[in-house]
Design a protein around this motif. Sequence first.
Motif, short mmCIF file in Angstrom:
data_model
loop_
_atom_site.label_atom_id
_atom_site.label_comp_id
_atom_site.label_asym_id
_atom_site.label_seq_id
_atom_site.Cartn_x
_atom_site.Cartn_y
_atom_site.Cartn_z
N CYS A 199 0.71 -1.84 0.18
CA CYS A 199 0.19 0.21 -0.16
C CYS A 199 0.93 1.06 -0.13
CB CYS A 199 -0.79 -0.13 1.24
SG CYS A 199 -1.99 0.94 1.49
N ILE A 210 0.39 3.88 0.84
CA ILE A 210 -0.10 5.29 2.19
C ILE A 210 0.83 4.05 2.96
CG2 ILE A 210 -1.69 5.97 3.49
CD1 ILE A 210 -1.79 7.13 0.57
N CYS A 211 0.08 2.97 3.72
CA CYS A 211 0.38 2.40 4.92
C CYS A 211 1.73 1.47 4.88
CB CYS A 211 -0.59 1.95 5.81
SG CYS A 211 -1.36 0.94 4.65
N CYS A 245 -4.37 -0.76 0.66
CA CYS A 245 -4.54 -2.45 1.47
C CYS A 245 -6.11 -2.05 1.88
CB CYS A 245 -4.03 -2.00 2.18
SG CYS A 245 -3.91 -0.44 3.38
N CYS A 297 -7.28 3.53 2.90
CA CYS A 297 -6.18 4.56 2.33
C CYS A 297 -6.33 5.20 1.22
CB CYS A 297 -5.00 3.01 1.88
SG CYS A 297 -3.81 2.81 4.19
ZN LIG Z 1 -2.86 0.75 3.26
#
Ligand SMILES: [Zn+2]
Length: 65
Positions: free
Chosen positions: A8, A10-11, A27, A31
């Motif tokens: 992902c 983002i995270c 994910c 996100c």
């Molecule tokens: Zn994520």
Amino acid sequence: MSKSQPKCPICEKEVAGRDENEAFPFCSKRCKQRDLGKWLGGNYAVAGRPAGPHEIAHEIQRDSD
Ligand SMILES: [Zn+2]
């Protein structure tokens, strides 16, 4: 092993495949939303958002009033 599990953006959690994950390549929907917000409200949009036909029509009306 060279199992390339996408992560992902983002995270950085591992992301499930497109088949089982409608938020791919993120994910989760959360996100995905965060990325969207980044694009809409962050540095990427500095140049200004394009006016929709709606707003343009509005402007024209206002001008000729
Ligand atoms: Zn994520």
